[in-house]
Design an enzyme around this catalytic site. Structure first.
Site, mmCIF file in Angstrom:
data_model
loop_
_atom_site.group_PDB
_atom_site.id
_atom_site.type_symbol
_atom_site.label_atom_id
_atom_site.label_comp_id
_atom_site.label_asym_id
_atom_site.label_seq_id
_atom_site.Cartn_x
_atom_site.Cartn_y
_atom_site.Cartn_z
ATOM 1 N N CYS A 96 5.004 16.426 -2.286
ATOM 2 C CA CYS A 96 3.775 17.134 -1.938
ATOM 3 C C CYS A 96 3.290 18.010 -3.090
ATOM 4 O O CYS A 96 4.077 18.528 -3.874
ATOM 5 C CB CYS A 96 4.004 17.995 -0.701
ATOM 6 S SG CYS A 96 4.632 17.060 0.702
ATOM 7 N N ARG B 281 1.684 13.064 -6.148
ATOM 8 C CA ARG B 281 2.762 13.643 -5.357
ATOM 9 C C ARG B 281 2.666 13.298 -3.874
ATOM 10 O O ARG B 281 3.600 13.555 -3.123
ATOM 11 C CB ARG B 281 2.752 15.177 -5.500
ATOM 12 C CG ARG B 281 3.183 15.662 -6.864
ATOM 13 C CD ARG B 281 3.016 17.169 -6.973
ATOM 14 N NE ARG B 281 3.646 17.654 -8.173
ATOM 15 C CZ ARG B 281 4.876 18.174 -8.219
ATOM 16 N NH1 ARG B 281 5.593 18.248 -7.130
ATOM 17 N NH2 ARG B 281 5.380 18.604 -9.350
ATOM 18 N N TRP C 118 2.926 13.983 1.232
ATOM 19 C CA TRP C 118 3.690 12.761 1.430
ATOM 20 C C TRP C 118 4.480 12.967 2.704
ATOM 21 O O TRP C 118 5.319 13.839 2.793
ATOM 22 C CB TRP C 118 4.625 12.503 0.243
ATOM 23 C CG TRP C 118 5.238 11.138 0.302
ATOM 24 C CD1 TRP C 118 6.405 10.785 0.902
ATOM 25 C CD2 TRP C 118 4.693 9.939 -0.237
ATOM 26 N NE1 TRP C 118 6.620 9.448 0.768
ATOM 27 C CE2 TRP C 118 5.588 8.908 0.073
ATOM 28 C CE3 TRP C 118 3.533 9.651 -0.950
ATOM 29 C CZ2 TRP C 118 5.362 7.582 -0.316
ATOM 30 C CZ3 TRP C 118 3.314 8.337 -1.336
ATOM 31 C CH2 TRP C 118 4.223 7.323 -1.023
ATOM 32 N N ASN D 215 6.265 22.416 0.630
ATOM 33 C CA ASN D 215 6.911 21.246 0.043
ATOM 34 C C ASN D 215 8.392 21.381 0.327
ATOM 35 O O ASN D 215 9.018 22.347 -0.094
ATOM 36 C CB ASN D 215 6.651 21.199 -1.467
ATOM 37 C CG ASN D 215 7.216 19.954 -2.120
ATOM 38 O OD1 ASN D 215 7.702 19.060 -1.449
ATOM 39 N ND2 ASN D 215 7.145 19.904 -3.436
ATOM 40 N N GLY D 216 8.958 20.432 1.045
ATOM 41 C CA GLY D 216 10.368 20.503 1.396
ATOM 42 C C GLY D 216 10.608 20.002 2.798
ATOM 43 O O GLY D 216 9.694 19.543 3.486
ATOM 44 N N GLU E 124 26.829 4.122 -17.132
ATOM 45 C CA GLU E 124 25.568 4.833 -17.349
ATOM 46 C C GLU E 124 25.788 6.088 -18.184
ATOM 47 O O GLU E 124 24.971 6.418 -19.055
ATOM 48 C CB GLU E 124 24.942 5.193 -16.002
ATOM 49 C CG GLU E 124 23.743 6.127 -16.056
ATOM 50 C CD GLU E 124 22.545 5.568 -16.812
ATOM 51 O OE1 GLU E 124 21.608 6.357 -17.080
ATOM 52 O OE2 GLU E 124 22.534 4.365 -17.142
ATOM 53 N N LYS F 202 23.915 6.826 -21.770
ATOM 54 C CA LYS F 202 23.115 8.016 -22.088
ATOM 55 C C LYS F 202 23.570 8.646 -23.401
ATOM 56 O O LYS F 202 22.755 9.049 -24.223
ATOM 57 C CB LYS F 202 23.214 9.040 -20.950
ATOM 58 C CG LYS F 202 22.367 8.726 -19.755
ATOM 59 C CD LYS F 202 20.890 8.826 -20.073
ATOM 60 C CE LYS F 202 20.081 7.921 -19.179
ATOM 61 N NZ LYS F 202 20.184 6.493 -19.473
ATOM 62 N N GLU G 189 22.540 6.297 -26.437
ATOM 63 C CA GLU G 189 21.128 6.076 -26.750
ATOM 64 C C GLU G 189 20.402 7.329 -27.228
ATOM 65 O O GLU G 189 19.385 7.208 -27.917
ATOM 66 C CB GLU G 189 20.390 5.451 -25.554
ATOM 67 C CG GLU G 189 20.276 6.293 -24.310
ATOM 68 C CD GLU G 189 19.616 5.520 -23.169
ATOM 69 O OE1 GLU G 189 19.043 4.437 -23.407
ATOM 70 O OE2 GLU G 189 19.674 6.002 -22.020
ATOM 71 N N HIS H 108 44.656 -3.063 -20.026
ATOM 72 C CA HIS H 108 44.537 -4.440 -20.505
ATOM 73 C C HIS H 108 43.825 -4.513 -21.859
ATOM 74 O O HIS H 108 43.265 -5.557 -22.198
ATOM 75 C CB HIS H 108 43.805 -5.300 -19.475
ATOM 76 C CG HIS H 108 44.537 -5.435 -18.184
ATOM 77 N ND1 HIS H 108 45.681 -6.201 -18.044
ATOM 78 C CD2 HIS H 108 44.315 -4.865 -16.967
ATOM 79 C CE1 HIS H 108 46.118 -6.108 -16.800
ATOM 80 N NE2 HIS H 108 45.311 -5.305 -16.133
ATOM 81 N N LYS I 5 10.048 3.161 -23.926
ATOM 82 C CA LYS I 5 10.173 3.420 -22.502
ATOM 83 C C LYS I 5 10.053 2.144 -21.680
ATOM 84 O O LYS I 5 10.764 1.945 -20.711
ATOM 85 C CB LYS I 5 9.099 4.429 -22.064
ATOM 86 C CG LYS I 5 9.254 4.916 -20.629
ATOM 87 C CD LYS I 5 10.542 5.694 -20.453
ATOM 88 C CE LYS I 5 10.699 6.236 -19.047
ATOM 89 N NZ LYS I 5 12.047 6.789 -18.831
#
Length: 613
Positions: free
Chosen positions: A2, A27, A73, A99-100, A486, A490, A493, A509, A608
């Site tokens: 929102c 939003r 929303w 908002n929440g 991941e 990070k 990159e 192994h 991106k």
């Protein structure tokens, strides 16, 4: 996700607020509304996009020099006009935008109804209006009434309140990490917004409210305090007119900003899709019936990079909750195999940009073989979104940093909800199990906010000791093995340190040959079904004089005693743990990269959106 905008000054407030809302429409666009005070409280609301509200304002303008507005929303209640913000009390004296999610709204609503309050909407937000009204009726001033009301709310919130009894002020508050609360400073006028773009054309001077802080905004001044009433002083930040830099707000880099936006983006992707009273998940965009869900034989997830690792987490989730076969494929390799696909297969493409050429090619291959095409994507109207038979929008908001952060955690949140949704349609998830899962989901944004609090983890020591290292090893098992992958991605990159993510059980192994006192090994050792196995990996590294950085659940002293350093996260449901586990790894990579002088937002050789093969 929102959006909130407010203005008090000497101009027509509704015009300024409406223009601000237009900059925040991403939003939420289920409904919108504005409340203005001009002698009496006057409200205009409309369902659908902002153009519908704008039409109403042309037909029947709002006058006055103070207004608050909201673009929604939907969470609780359908996206219809009666559920649009602002919400007013029965006497039309108070207006509230929020908002929440009010996590305890059911209890509060029942208490207020028992006291004689009549509700006009299906939303959780309306309880705030009635609570403020209740305390005003006891003879309190507006600020005190708001404090008493806000202290009863559970969950994370950004709130704005105004009243015709005190028509010169807006009360704004931030409770937890439901999103930004930004006060804009003017000359004889002041502003309120949930993000900088809404007010940037009016002021360069802004103040960011932190958790448990309030602002009383008038045309001629602003006072700040904590929710408990203690007065505080706030420094303003000067925003440059460069639009790219301005969006960073108080952060040094987009990546830093986007990491810290994760509580809000997680909440946004939950919003409107979860019924917290029944435990049901709504993904109407997939247009899936129970019969069609039961006929599915397999889900094939296709993705690249960070999205691929999200898909690997998703495999654990979908197999556990929906009891369906799942495979995860690199989209770049998918079309070069004779893949066995039929009309009982759903291809689930994951892409932040929605324009990744390899993912689009995999989708086309799936369509040719008769598969149903689904996607989880962040950009509405992108090619992946358009090509899909059904699509789940991440609701992460714009992600500018090349290294994906908030799009990753919102994808994991969407995958968790998708697992629940398929499980409910396929009959593999009971009502009781669903209710238990959504309880954990409701607390997830708050827990993510805990991880991001300053001082929660000591990155300064880790960065000082290890920013010059050439190699890192990340180990994980089960649902956290993809998080090890991941975390390593990070680091490599954005800092250009070689890092490798590996399934911990495979360490003996081969990779164990690399272990020595010079290579940090980050082990994800959360309290789940492979906890004891991961402790064994920590012991094996330490036995070879390795440096162990363990990521543990808060309060786990046993693993801490066996480790060189620890990072910690709060405890949650095991299938939601990866969402919290990845945040310290993002922060570690970010701080090391900054220390090494790397270009965090635009790492070398990367882009991106990958639109070439």
């Amino acid at each position: 996700m929102c959006g909130i905008v407010g203005y008090v000054g000497n101009k027509n407030a509704s015009t300024i607020v409406l223009n601000g809302l237009k900059k925040l429409e991403y939003r939420g666009y289920d409904s919108a509304g504005i409340a203005s005070v001009n002698g009496a409280l006057d409200i205009r609301r409309a369902s659908g996009k902002l153009i519908n509200l704008e039409t109403k304002l042309v037909e029947k303008p709002l006058l006055g020099n103070l207004a608050i507005g909201h673009t929604r929303w939907a969470t609780h209640g359908a996206p219809v006009e009666r559920n649009a913000h602002p919400h007013a009390d029965e006497a039309n004296n108070i207006a509230v935008v929020q908002n929440g999610i009010v996590e305890n709204f059911i209890v509060l609503r029942r208490q207020l109804q028992d006291e004689g309050h009549e509700f006009k909407s299906d939303t959780d937000t309306e309880v705030i209006t009635h609570l403020v009204d209740k305390y005003l009726a006891d003879g309190n001033e507006l600020v005190t009434a708001c404090r008493l009301a806000f202290r009863q709310l559970e969950g994370a919130h950004a709130i704005a309140v105004t009243s015709q009894q005190e028509p010169d002020k807006i009360i704004a508050a931030r409770l937890g990490n439901a999103g930004g609360v930004i006060v804009g400073l003017g000359d004889g006028e002041n502003y309120l917004a949930s993000d900088i773009p809404a007010i940037l054309e009016h002021t360069q001077h802004v103040v960011f409210l932190e958790d448990q802080e309030m602002a009383v905004i008038t045309a001629n001044g602003i006072t700040y305090s904590r929710i408990d009433g203690a007065s505080i002083e706030k420094d303003y930040t000067v925003i440059t007119w460069d639009p790219i830099s301005a969006v960073k707000g108080q952060y040094h880099h987009f990546m830093e900003k986007e990491i810290h936006e994760q509580p809000q983006s997680i909440q946004s992707t939950i919003r409107g899709r979860v019924d917290f009273t029944t435990g049901k998940i709504a993904f109407e965009e997939l247009e899936l019936t129970p019969e069609a869900a039961k006929q599915l034989d397999r889900v094939m997830i296709v993705a690249c990079g960070t999205s691929f690792y999200a898909g690997q987490v998703g495999r654990f989730i979908l197999e556990k909750l929906a009891r369906i076969k799942v495979s995860v494929e690199y989209a770049s390799e998918f079309r070069y195999r004779d893949t066995l696909i039929d009309d009982k297969t759903a291809i689930l493409a994951i892409s932040q940009s929605g324009e990744t050429v390899d993912t689009l090619a995999a989708m086309e291959e799936g369509r040719e073989q008769g598969a149903k095409l689904w996607s989880i994507v962040n950009v509405q109207g992108s090619m992946v979104h358009k090509l899909s038979d059904g699509s789940i929008l991440m609701q992460a908001g714009p992600e500018i940093g090349v290294a994906s952060t908030k799009a990753f955690t919102t994808t994991l949140t969407d995958l968790f909800m998708l697992g629940m949704y398929l499980g409910q349609l396929r009959g593999t998830l009971s009502d009781e199990e669903s209710l238990e899962l959504v309880k954990h989901l409701a607390h997830l944004p708050e827990l993510a906010g805990e991880v991001l609090k300053e001082g929660y983890n000591d990155f300064e020591t880790l960065v000082h000791l290890y920013h010059k290292k050439d190699h890192f090893l990340y180990l994980g098992r089960g649902v956290n093995y993809p998080i090890a992958m991941e975390g390593a991605l990070k680091l490599k990159e954005i800092s250009y340190i070689h890092a490798e993510g590996y399934p911990a059980g495979e360490m003996k192994h081969g990779p164990i040959a690399l272990i020595d006192e010079d290579m940090p090994v980050l082990c994800i050792v959360t309290q789940d079904n492979v906890y004891d196995k991961m402790i064994s990996q920590v012991e094996q590294v330490r036995a070879r004089d390795g440096v162990v950085i363990s990521l543990v659940n808060e309060g786990d002293t046993m693993v801490a005693e066996k480790s060189t350093h620890i990072l910690q996260i709060p405890k949650t449901h095991p299938l939601l743990t990866p969402i919290l586990s990845v945040i310290p790894l993002q922060l570690l990579a970010y701080h090391i990269a900054v220390r090494r002088g790397a270009d965090v937002d635009q790492p070398r050789n990367l882009a991106k959106s990958v639109t070439v093969e």
